[in-house]
Design a protein around this motif. Structure first.
Motif, PDB file in Angstrom:
ATOM      1  N   LEU A 153      29.416  71.428   3.801  1.00 37.70           N
ATOM      2  CA  LEU A 153      29.763  70.002   3.809  1.00 37.70           C
ATOM      3  C   LEU A 153      29.954  69.473   5.233  1.00 37.70           C
ATOM      4  O   LEU A 153      29.750  68.283   5.477  1.00 37.70           O
ATOM      5  CB  LEU A 153      31.052  69.754   3.009  1.00 37.70           C
ATOM      6  CG  LEU A 153      30.943  69.879   1.508  1.00 37.70           C
ATOM      7  CD1 LEU A 153      32.325  69.834   0.877  1.00 37.70           C
ATOM      8  CD2 LEU A 153      30.067  68.775   0.947  1.00 37.70           C
TER       9      LEU A 153
ATOM     10  N   ILE B 297      30.215  66.696  -2.402  1.00 39.52           N
ATOM     11  CA  ILE B 297      31.509  67.295  -2.748  1.00 39.52           C
ATOM     12  C   ILE B 297      31.461  67.945  -4.122  1.00 39.52           C
ATOM     13  O   ILE B 297      31.918  69.087  -4.297  1.00 39.52           O
ATOM     14  CB  ILE B 297      32.634  66.251  -2.645  1.00 39.52           C
ATOM     15  CG1 ILE B 297      32.904  65.917  -1.180  1.00 39.52           C
ATOM     16  CG2 ILE B 297      33.902  66.736  -3.344  1.00 39.52           C
ATOM     17  CD1 ILE B 297      33.894  64.786  -0.957  1.00 39.52           C
TER      18      ILE B 297
ATOM     19  N   CYS C  41      38.982  69.240  -2.930  1.00 40.80           N
ATOM     20  CA  CYS C  41      38.312  68.963  -1.655  1.00 40.80           C
ATOM     21  C   CYS C  41      39.109  67.877  -0.949  1.00 40.80           C
ATOM     22  O   CYS C  41      39.360  66.813  -1.523  1.00 40.80           O
ATOM     23  CB  CYS C  41      36.882  68.488  -1.898  1.00 40.80           C
ATOM     24  SG  CYS C  41      36.018  68.077  -0.361  1.00 40.80           S
TER      25      CYS C  41
ATOM     26  N   ALA D  82      29.511  71.189  -3.984  1.00 42.98           N
ATOM     27  CA  ALA D  82      30.241  72.240  -3.278  1.00 42.98           C
ATOM     28  C   ALA D  82      31.378  72.781  -4.132  1.00 42.98           C
ATOM     29  O   ALA D  82      31.593  73.999  -4.206  1.00 42.98           O
ATOM     30  CB  ALA D  82      30.777  71.695  -1.954  1.00 42.98           C
TER      31      ALA D  82
ATOM     32  N   THR E 222      36.558  68.091   6.488  1.00 41.32           N
ATOM     33  CA  THR E 222      36.511  68.355   5.050  1.00 41.32           C
ATOM     34  C   THR E 222      36.906  69.795   4.796  1.00 41.32           C
ATOM     35  O   THR E 222      36.474  70.707   5.497  1.00 41.32           O
ATOM     36  CB  THR E 222      35.098  68.092   4.507  1.00 41.32           C
ATOM     37  OG1 THR E 222      34.734  66.744   4.796  1.00 41.32           O
ATOM     38  CG2 THR E 222      35.036  68.320   3.011  1.00 41.32           C
TER      39      THR E 222
END
Length: 196
Positions: free
Chosen positions: A194, A96, A56, A99, A2
């Motif tokens: 993450l 996600i 992302c 973040a 990620t």
């Protein structure tokens, strides 16, 4: 693997793959026609001049994105911005969105923004709960302000304060003029959360 990074104009197709179903099938956005890839490429380029736009990637595919945009046109509003985040269905509840917002708000703070507003088309309990968990507080609902998919819709407004309100604030710094030397480390730190 990620990764969170700055969006690029070439991300338009991947971002539209996430956004298009929201346009066609929900009232979570009041946009009613799916933009062309070229139009969306121009949108990304235009936004990045003034505000951060982040994506992302999970295993090389765009799984979510977040960006900021203008709150209102008048100069006196320059210290306020709106925010949006969208995550591909398979990646909901994976951290996600949190973040992306964490990184986005860190950048907006350094640009000199004070207020960040989230505009949520109601009902949308999941989005409300998420934004409130990020520190947003509700302050207004515009009733029957939009019409989409055969229904009049209410829109709620939530506010997050990210900077102090000192007298004589310096003008906000456009994202393209901001010293971005800190951005790679910031995004790397957030991505690290993450990948744990």
């Amino acid at each position: 693997m990620t990764t969170i990074r700055l969006a690029r104009p070439t991300d338009a197709a991947g971002i539209l793959a996430i956004y298009s179903p929201y346009i066609a099938s929900t009232s979570f956005t009041f946009e009613t026609e799916v933009p062309s890839e070229d139009d969306f490429t121009d949108r990304i380029t235009s936004y990045l001049a003034n505000w951060p736009w982040l994506v992302c990637e999970v295993d090389g595919q765009i799984a979510g994105y977040a960006y900021a945009s203008r709150y209102r046109e008048r100069v006196a509003y320059q210290w306020s911005a709106e925010c949006s985040v969208y995550v591909q269905d398979d990646h909901h509840r994976s951290g996600i969105a949190r973040a992306l917002y964490t990184a986005l708000f860190s950048i907006l703070k350094l640009q000199g923004y004070r207020n960040v507003y989230a505009v949520i088309n109601l009902p949308n309990e999941r989005s409300v709960a998420f934004h409130e968990s990020m520190g947003f507080r509700w302050f207004a609902t515009y009733e029957q302000v939009g019409y989409k998919l055969g229904q009049w819709k209410n829109v709620g407004w939530w506010r997050l304060i990210i900077n102090e309100f000192e007298q004589e604030p310096a003008p906000v710094i456009s994202f393209s003029l901001l010293d971005q030397s800190f951005v790679p480390q910031l995004l790397n730190d957030v991505t690290g959360l993450l990948n744990k």
